[in-house]
Enzyme design. Structure first.
Site, PDB file in Angstrom:
ATOM      1  CE  LYS A  61      -3.880  -2.262   2.278  1.00  0.00           C
ATOM      2  NZ  LYS A  61      -4.477  -2.703   3.532  1.00  0.00           N
ATOM      3  CD  GLN A 105      -3.899  -4.555   6.688  1.00  0.00           C
ATOM      4  OE1 GLN A 105      -3.920  -3.527   6.005  1.00  0.00           O
ATOM      5  NE2 GLN A 105      -4.338  -5.708   6.233  1.00  0.00           N
ATOM      6  CG  ASP A 128     -10.016   0.314   5.410  1.00  0.00           C
ATOM      7  OD1 ASP A 128      -9.810  -0.263   4.324  1.00  0.00           O
ATOM      8  OD2 ASP A 128      -9.338   0.124   6.439  1.00  0.00           O
TER       9      ASP A 128
HETATM   10  N1  GUN Z   1      -7.528  -6.560   6.223  1.00  0.00           N
HETATM   11  C1  GUN Z   1      -7.917  -7.264   5.126  1.00  0.00           C
HETATM   12  N2  GUN Z   1      -8.485  -6.450   4.216  1.00  0.00           N
HETATM   13  C2  GUN Z   1      -8.470  -5.209   4.749  1.00  0.00           C
HETATM   14  C3  GUN Z   1      -8.927  -3.961   4.281  1.00  0.00           C
HETATM   15  O1  GUN Z   1      -9.486  -3.807   3.186  1.00  0.00           O
HETATM   16  N3  GUN Z   1      -8.726  -2.912   5.142  1.00  0.00           N
HETATM   17  C4  GUN Z   1      -8.159  -3.065   6.356  1.00  0.00           C
HETATM   18  N4  GUN Z   1      -8.031  -1.976   7.123  1.00  0.00           N
HETATM   19  N5  GUN Z   1      -7.739  -4.221   6.822  1.00  0.00           N
HETATM   20  C5  GUN Z   1      -7.892  -5.286   6.017  1.00  0.00           C
END
Ligand code: GUN
Length: 316
Positions: A61, A105, A128
């Site tokens: 990311k 995350q 998100d």
């Molecule tokens: N863990 C797995 N997928 C995601 C996501 O799209 N966002 C976040 N914050 N954590 C995740």
């Protein structure tokens, strides 16, 4: 692959990596235009603990943000971080004018309540799309919020491959807050690349195959490797595999390989379109995260009177 006696083409692969690359290239142009107005979209990612898979996602990311000319910050915190300390980081990022998007995350260590953290994020920076304000906006069809990145990426894949969704039977397997439920919210809307008849299946569904067999589009997001097999789908189905599962494989250097929720080899010959794993939905999640962050920066700047362009949530 062309099926005998029908015009329908079968076995086409949806190249998520190439589509995500196009989106990232488009975003780099937008980011350059924003930079001329003095706006650099900034994304902050918080990673708590040392889960190796999460660390890989977070690194990609940050890399993607930098590559597009955005400002990317990763805050790595030890697994013992208290909920209060994590909340303080979120509050600081909410107040930081250089940050337009905040992502914590998931999953978080068990001693931290995820919902308390999600609710602490300023909904205008919730790229998100997990904050209840954004979840609600998505469900009622208000387009000025943020949709979660993975289901938004799936919708974008369907749109960019020209897969019509209006009036189609769409079966989602899995009801998570991250994928299944927001996927349902997106596809059921009265909107372009939506207007589908949506069924959400889960572990209590009595006869899963009876649902998937009548589907025009199946979206699998269960975390169960190889769950969807060829006998469970009809000829010409569009299959989107959201699963990312590690399965042991001594033939691989790492001792495992990554597979989806779909038995790709058996399903591909009967599907009109299918996403591979990896290189299907995965790269789209990052592209949509960047897209949401650029939108957040545009909206925040507009609210401050720095720019007048409106950025409604919209796809291809
Ligand atoms: N863990 C797995 N997928 C995601 C996501 O799209 N966002 C976040 N914050 N954590 C995740």
């Amino acid at each position: 692959m062309r099926a005998e006696g029908t015009e329908q083409e079968l076995g086409r692969i949806i190249d998520g990596q190439a589509i995500a690359r196009s989106i990232r290239d488009e975003l780099a142009v937008e980011v350059a235009a924003l930079a001329e107005g003095g706006i650099v979209p900034g994304l902050a990612v918080i990673l708590v603990g040392d889960d190796p898979a999460s660390a890989v996602y977070v690194a990609s990311k940050e890399r993607a943000c930098r590559e597009a000319g955005m400002h990317g910050v990763t805050i790595k915190l030890p697994a013992e971080t208290t909920q209060q300390a994590l909340l303080e980081h979120v509050h600081a990022l909410n107040a930081d004018p250089a940050i337009h998007g905040i992502l914590v995350q998931m999953p978080l260590p068990r001693h931290i309540q995820s919902d308390a953290i999600i609710r602490a994020i300023d909904p205008r920076k919730d790229v998100d799309g997990f904050h209840p304000i954004n979840v609600g906006k998505l469900l009622i069809g208000e387009r000025d919020g943020f949709a979660p990145c993975t289901p938004a990426g799936v919708q974008e894949l369907l749109a960019r491959c020209g897969v019509e969704t209006a009036g189609k039977e769409c079966v989602i397997v899995g009801r998570s807050n991250i994928v299944g439920k927001p996927m349902m919210s997106l596809l059921v809307q009265d909107a372009r690349w939506a207007n589908a008849t949506v069924t959400v299946c889960h572990r209590h569904t009595k006869d899963l195959a009876a649902h998937t067999r009548r589907a025009d589009i199946v979206i699998a997001a269960t975390g169960r490797p190889g769950l969807l097999t060829a006998d469970m789908v009809k000829r010409g189905v569009v299959v989107i595999d959201v699963g990312i599962n590690r399965v042991e494989d001594a033939a691989h250097a790492k001792g495992y390989r990554i597979v989806g929720d779909v038995d790709f080899e058996s399903v591909r010959p009967v599907a009109s379109w299918i996403t591979p794993v990896p290189k299907g939905v995965g790269p789209m999640t990052i592209a949509m995260l960047m897209k949401n962050t650029v939108r957040a920066a545009t909206l925040i700047a507009a609210a401050r009177g720095e720019t007048c362009s409106f950025a409604g949530r919209g796809i291809a």
